[in-house]
Design a protein around this motif. Structure first.
Motif, PDB file in Angstrom:
ATOM      1  N   GLN A 273       0.868  -1.173   0.000  1.00 41.19           N
ATOM      2  CA  GLN A 273       0.000   0.000   0.000  1.00 41.19           C
ATOM      3  C   GLN A 273       0.904   1.223   0.000  1.00 41.19           C
ATOM      4  N   PRO A 274       0.347   2.423   0.024  1.00 35.96           N
ATOM      5  CA  PRO A 274       1.231   3.595   0.075  1.00 35.96           C
ATOM      6  C   PRO A 274       2.163   3.549   1.288  1.00 35.96           C
ATOM      7  N   PHE A 275       3.423   3.841   1.029  1.00 34.21           N
ATOM      8  CA  PHE A 275       4.451   3.880   2.063  1.00 34.21           C
ATOM      9  C   PHE A 275       4.650   5.325   2.479  1.00 34.21           C
ATOM     10  N   TYR A 276       4.665   5.555   3.778  1.00 37.27           N
ATOM     11  CA  TYR A 276       4.905   6.886   4.322  1.00 37.27           C
ATOM     12  C   TYR A 276       6.181   6.831   5.144  1.00 37.27           C
ATOM     13  N   LYS A 277       7.193   7.538   4.671  1.00 35.33           N
ATOM     14  CA  LYS A 277       8.479   7.546   5.358  1.00 35.33           C
ATOM     15  C   LYS A 277       8.311   8.163   6.740  1.00 35.33           C
ATOM     16  N   ALA A 278       8.912   7.521   7.744  1.00 36.20           N
ATOM     17  CA  ALA A 278       8.874   8.043   9.107  1.00 36.20           C
ATOM     18  C   ALA A 278       9.721   9.305   9.201  1.00 36.20           C
ATOM     19  N   GLU A 279       9.499  10.029  10.244  1.00 33.07           N
ATOM     20  CA  GLU A 279      10.223  11.265  10.496  1.00 33.07           C
ATOM     21  C   GLU A 279      11.733  11.001  10.470  1.00 33.07           C
ATOM     22  N   ASP A 280      12.491  12.029  10.112  1.00 23.36           N
ATOM     23  CA  ASP A 280      13.941  11.894   9.955  1.00 23.36           C
ATOM     24  C   ASP A 280      14.623  11.336  11.202  1.00 23.36           C
ATOM     25  N   TYR A 281      14.150  11.707  12.386  1.00 22.84           N
ATOM     26  CA  TYR A 281      14.825  11.249  13.599  1.00 22.84           C
ATOM     27  C   TYR A 281      14.687   9.742  13.814  1.00 22.84           C
ATOM     28  N   HIS A 282      13.788   9.075  13.086  1.00 17.13           N
ATOM     29  CA  HIS A 282      13.663   7.618  13.191  1.00 17.13           C
ATOM     30  C   HIS A 282      14.631   6.877  12.259  1.00 17.13           C
ATOM     31  N   GLN A 283      15.149   7.556  11.259  1.00 13.31           N
ATOM     32  CA  GLN A 283      16.027   6.918  10.281  1.00 13.31           C
ATOM     33  C   GLN A 283      17.393   6.654  10.918  1.00 13.31           C
ATOM     34  N   ASP A 284      17.882   5.419  10.763  1.00 13.53           N
ATOM     35  CA  ASP A 284      19.190   5.029  11.290  1.00 13.53           C
ATOM     36  C   ASP A 284      19.272   5.267  12.798  1.00 13.53           C
ATOM     37  N   TYR A 285      18.172   5.018  13.485  1.00 13.72           N
ATOM     38  CA  TYR A 285      18.046   5.359  14.906  1.00 13.72           C
ATOM     39  C   TYR A 285      19.056   4.624  15.783  1.00 13.72           C
ATOM     40  N   PHE A 286      19.208   3.342  15.582  1.00 13.69           N
ATOM     41  CA  PHE A 286      20.100   2.554  16.434  1.00 13.69           C
ATOM     42  C   PHE A 286      21.545   3.030  16.339  1.00 13.69           C
ATOM     43  N   ARG A 287      22.015   3.302  15.146  1.00 12.57           N
ATOM     44  CA  ARG A 287      23.407   3.764  14.991  1.00 12.57           C
ATOM     45  C   ARG A 287      23.619   5.116  15.665  1.00 12.57           C
ATOM     46  N   GLN A 288      22.581   5.947  15.667  1.00 14.15           N
ATOM     47  CA  GLN A 288      22.703   7.274  16.267  1.00 14.15           C
ATOM     48  C   GLN A 288      22.525   7.268  17.784  1.00 14.15           C
ATOM     49  N   HIS A 289      21.841   6.244  18.303  1.00 16.68           N
ATOM     50  CA  HIS A 289      21.521   6.206  19.737  1.00 16.68           C
ATOM     51  C   HIS A 289      21.777   4.823  20.349  1.00 16.68           C
ATOM     52  N   PRO A 290      22.954   4.250  20.166  1.00 16.49           N
ATOM     53  CA  PRO A 290      23.176   2.876  20.635  1.00 16.49           C
ATOM     54  C   PRO A 290      23.074   2.697  22.147  1.00 16.49           C
ATOM     55  N   LEU A 291      23.269   3.757  22.908  1.00 20.14           N
ATOM     56  CA  LEU A 291      23.239   3.648  24.360  1.00 20.14           C
ATOM     57  C   LEU A 291      21.881   4.007  24.960  1.00 20.14           C
ATOM     58  N   GLN A 292      20.963   4.467  24.130  1.00 13.33           N
ATOM     59  CA  GLN A 292      19.603   4.741  24.605  1.00 13.33           C
ATOM     60  C   GLN A 292      19.032   3.428  25.132  1.00 13.33           C
ATOM     61  N   GLY A 293      18.250   3.456  26.198  1.00  8.79           N
ATOM     62  CA  GLY A 293      17.793   2.246  26.879  1.00  8.79           C
ATOM     63  C   GLY A 293      17.163   1.210  25.971  1.00  8.79           C
ATOM     64  N   TYR A 294      16.195   1.605  25.166  1.00 12.70           N
ATOM     65  CA  TYR A 294      15.515   0.658  24.286  1.00 12.70           C
ATOM     66  C   TYR A 294      16.511   0.042  23.307  1.00 12.70           C
ATOM     67  N   CYS A 295      17.392   0.874  22.776  1.00 12.48           N
ATOM     68  CA  CYS A 295      18.386   0.367  21.822  1.00 12.48           C
ATOM     69  C   CYS A 295      19.330  -0.629  22.477  1.00 12.48           C
ATOM     70  N   ALA A 296      19.792  -0.308  23.676  1.00 11.65           N
ATOM     71  CA  ALA A 296      20.750  -1.175  24.361  1.00 11.65           C
ATOM     72  C   ALA A 296      20.143  -2.507  24.771  1.00 11.65           C
ATOM     73  N   PHE A 297      18.871  -2.491  25.197  1.00  8.31           N
ATOM     74  CA  PHE A 297      18.274  -3.703  25.764  1.00  8.31           C
ATOM     75  C   PHE A 297      17.360  -4.473  24.813  1.00  8.31           C
ATOM     76  N   VAL A 298      16.883  -3.826  23.738  1.00  9.85           N
ATOM     77  CA  VAL A 298      15.982  -4.504  22.805  1.00  9.85           C
ATOM     78  C   VAL A 298      16.606  -4.632  21.414  1.00  9.85           C
ATOM     79  N   VAL A 299      17.093  -3.524  20.872  1.00 10.09           N
ATOM     80  CA  VAL A 299      17.627  -3.543  19.505  1.00 10.09           C
ATOM     81  C   VAL A 299      18.958  -4.294  19.448  1.00 10.09           C
ATOM     82  N   ALA A 300      19.880  -3.963  20.333  1.00 10.26           N
ATOM     83  CA  ALA A 300      21.220  -4.570  20.289  1.00 10.26           C
ATOM     84  C   ALA A 300      21.184  -6.099  20.320  1.00 10.26           C
ATOM     85  N   PRO A 301      20.383  -6.738  21.189  1.00  9.85           N
ATOM     86  CA  PRO A 301      20.355  -8.203  21.160  1.00  9.85           C
ATOM     87  C   PRO A 301      19.867  -8.776  19.820  1.00  9.85           C
TER      88      PRO A 301
END
Length: 177
Positions: free
Chosen positions: A135-163
């Motif tokens: 269906q139509p794709f709507y790009k998320a806001e810029d701050y969501h793009q490449d989020y993990f690389r930009q915020h690896p120590l943020q809690g969600y990234c460290a405990f959910v994304v990193a594993p």
């Protein structure tokens, strides 16, 4: 970069997790986080998070089929999220976190159906992954793009994304960039 890129659109819970993995996959040339499958045009993250728009958090992949097949992308998809939990991934709950494959063609649909059938033997519970036409794709806001690389120590990234990224790296070391 090859001139004949194909597109895959996958939702496996929070797009930060899915994006972080596919950014490391050899043959994936672009990854965009966004929204698909809802009723309203150009939704915001805040609107999608309410669950009221019907959109799923997805990633749109541009991939080179000469380097990685659609099937291989789907096999990775089914190992980096739980396709047996309806409208949730871990503590992320709501229709925006559903497991979904948006196919671009009859060939992608057939491949997805085959892989879902094969994966049904791997999981202990039924697979609830939605399979729908793109269906139509709507790009998320810029701050969501490449989020993990930009915020690896943020809690969600460290405990959910990193594993999830670590699991991918261990299981698919031959697929790393």
């Amino acid at each position: 970069m090859a001139g004949n890129l194909e597109t895959a659109i996958l939702g496996g819970g929070c797009f930060w997790c899915t994006e972080a993995v596919y950014l490391e996959v050899k043959g994936v040339e672009s990854v965009e986080s966004g929204y698909m499958g809802g009723a309203s045009a150009d939704p915001t993250y805040e609107q999608v998070c309410t669950g009221g728009t019907g959109h799923a958090e997805v990633v749109k992949l541009g991939f080179d089929p000469a380097v990685i097949s659609y099937r291989d992308l789907l096999e990775i998809f089914f190992t980096i999220h739980d396709p047996t939990t309806l409208n949730r991934q871990g503590n992320d709950v709501g229709t925006q976190y559903r497991s979904v494959i948006y196919h671009q063609s009859p060939q992608q649909e057939a491949t997805a159906r085959q892989v879902i059938g094969e994966m049904a033997h791997v999981w202990d519970a039924p697979i609830v992954t939605e399979l729908s036409p793109a269906q139509p794709f709507y790009k998320a806001e810029d701050y969501h793009q490449d989020y993990f690389r930009q915020h690896p120590l943020q809690g969600y990234c460290a405990f959910v994304v990193a594993p999830k990224v670590d699991k991918f790296r261990k299981m698919y070391s031959n697929r790393l960039r």
